[in-house]
Design a protein around this motif. Sequence first.
Motif, PDB file in Angstrom:
ATOM      1  N   ARG A 331       0.856  -1.189   0.000  1.00 54.91           N
ATOM      2  CA  ARG A 331       0.000   0.000   0.000  1.00 54.91           C
ATOM      3  C   ARG A 331       0.890   1.236   0.000  1.00 54.91           C
ATOM      4  O   ARG A 331       1.821   1.323   0.807  1.00 54.91           O
ATOM      5  N   ASP A 334      -0.020   5.894   3.559  1.00 55.04           N
ATOM      6  CA  ASP A 334      -1.360   6.294   4.018  1.00 55.04           C
ATOM      7  C   ASP A 334      -1.165   7.242   5.199  1.00 55.04           C
ATOM      8  O   ASP A 334      -1.344   6.859   6.353  1.00 55.04           O
ATOM      9  N   ARG A 357      -5.549  13.068   3.481  1.00 56.08           N
ATOM     10  CA  ARG A 357      -4.892  11.843   3.958  1.00 56.08           C
ATOM     11  C   ARG A 357      -4.881  10.807   2.839  1.00 56.08           C
ATOM     12  O   ARG A 357      -5.582  10.932   1.845  1.00 56.08           O
ATOM     13  N   GLU A 434     -12.262   2.125   0.879  1.00 54.54           N
ATOM     14  CA  GLU A 434     -12.508   2.435   2.290  1.00 54.54           C
ATOM     15  C   GLU A 434     -13.318   3.711   2.444  1.00 54.54           C
ATOM     16  O   GLU A 434     -13.594   4.161   3.550  1.00 54.54           O
ATOM     17  N   ASP A 458     -11.652   1.846   7.958  1.00 55.11           N
ATOM     18  CA  ASP A 458     -12.082   3.178   7.528  1.00 55.11           C
ATOM     19  C   ASP A 458     -13.465   3.141   6.889  1.00 55.11           C
ATOM     20  O   ASP A 458     -14.258   4.061   7.083  1.00 55.11           O
ATOM     21  N   ARG A 468     -12.999   6.560  14.227  1.00 52.94           N
ATOM     22  CA  ARG A 468     -12.627   5.230  14.712  1.00 52.94           C
ATOM     23  C   ARG A 468     -11.784   5.263  15.980  1.00 52.94           C
ATOM     24  O   ARG A 468     -11.548   4.241  16.611  1.00 52.94           O
TER      25      ARG A 468
HETATM   26 MG    MG Z   1      -7.598   2.636   6.156  1.00 47.63          MG
END
Ligand code: MG
Length: 589
Positions: A331, A334, A357, A434, A458, A468
């Motif tokens: 990934r 992030d 983000r 997400e 997410d 969260r």
């Molecule tokens: Mg996430």
Amino acid sequence: MISFKGVGVAPGRVLGPAMTMPAALEAPAAGMPLAEGQLPEAAISQLQEAAEAVRDELKQRAEAASGEARAVLEATALMATDSMLLKSARQKITSGLHPERALWEAAEEVSAMLQRLGGYMAERSRDVQDVRSRVIARLRGVPAPGIPDSLEPFVLIAADLAPADTATLDPAKVLALVTAEGGPQSHTAIIARALGLPAVVAARNDASAGPPVTEIEDGSSVYVDGTAGELRTNPGTREEELSAVWAEQASQLQNFDGTGRFADGREVPLLANVGNAAEAVAAAEASAQGIGLFRTEFLFLDRDSEPGAAEQIAAYRSVFEAFPGKKVVVRTLDAGADKPLPFLSDAEEPNPALGVRGYRTELTSTGVLPRQLEAIAQAAAGSDAEVWVMAPMISTPVEAAEFSELCRRAGLGDSVLVNQQNAVPKTRVGVMIEVPAAALRAEQVLDRVDFASLGTNDLTQYALAADRQLAPLAHFNDSWQPAVLALVKMTVAGAKAAAETTGGQDGAKPVGVCGEAAADPALAVVLAGLGVTTLSMTARAIPAVAAVLRSIDSRTAQELAEAALAAPSAEAARETVRAALPVLESLGL
Ligand code: MG
Ligand code: PEP
């Protein structure tokens, strides 16, 4: 028998003698002045010596530890002589405060600042408080707070555990963890899951006026159920039986034969979530079938400038090396919200979860993502892993197309391209789903990429509009919410439709899940029943998920998925599915 109820965060049922962590040190009185006749210079050097002694002791313990424990102890050791912390304490001593009080106040300030930064920085504030207690204990000449010593294995009870404490936990000595504070995402919970120790957090006496769990007498026998979230004193034969059954089943849960599948043979590859090479090696040892989520930002959390190409290539390659011939889904960074990266995130954003983000940081820090993709391509070129690349927080088909194009330019994607001198092997390009908007437009998003991975952590927070990280909203942040399951179903349908329009094989483009939901064995059944093709989770959870999948056929999983979707609430969905999976009870899950 006295019962305590909390949140079960790691499964298992055990009996053993209780041992409670000593209470935290009492705060030095407000305004406590320097001892009579003591010069500030002498007090400053006394503080410096105590801080260095604590640092050295923690370093020594780090050298004796390995893996994550070592990293945590090293980080805490550095905090003991943190320049900001000691500078502030020195200033307070110079203005007349006692070194104990000066350090106390300085630590409060640093800790509050880290809390304001949120996410991983906020977690470091526990380190600050931990080193404060150790340095003050040394200044007072009393033993440092920490895990009690015992020759016999014991159930550890504490108000809460500091990272440095949990890092030195000897799983051969500690049978279970029970804390009065903390939540499902607390450090105690994460470490307990990683060590495979049954654990209960936020344990409260069933009798509301009864004594807290930390007042259970040392040495008295207790029973802990890490699934139900319970602790009972004076256990009887029923508890003895339950723990004996668990001990037998637990050995079954150690083993994973290397293929996730239903009883009828339908395969659901079980992959691991990792953040660095050590975790990748551990995942390979646990027979994970590949990596479903390599969180690259975890490598650079403490960096205040963008890491260079060589450093990135080496870091990615070290993870790829753990899985030759296997899939590794990388990934891209992030950053933001719960994972701030100083060189990418804006600490002043009023609403970071809805801010710049994930993929969006390319808007404000243009160039970082293409450079990362270059590094991934170079690392992939020298590796035997089957590298897949995905972007976090993709919201629209336009973004999916843009990301795909950036990958293509870096030499990642469908065709074999030559990047500088190296031929880049075939890689796949995908996106994380997400953001609910991406799930709602899954077909158009997947038209532009090869695969998707559902980030249910997410996806749940955005579907339910509930941060969260906020404990009072924990009931919304539950991926059993039928609305979340509906978004998962929609994404799977979109992948099928996209494969039909773009001529993909096997009737659908792959859609995995890499959020925490995949580690809940009952929810894993539902996700696979909804048509998700792979499940990625902390490596420790793989054997349990595998055992539950193997206990039913895929048709039953589909029926359970429909039942969960039709349930009126997250609780009802969970209860309906769990009731249909007796294997959970017999495995103590
Ligand atoms: Mg996430
Ligand atoms: C998710 O959101 O589910 C996910 C896997 O990503 P992270 O938890 O790192 O945000």
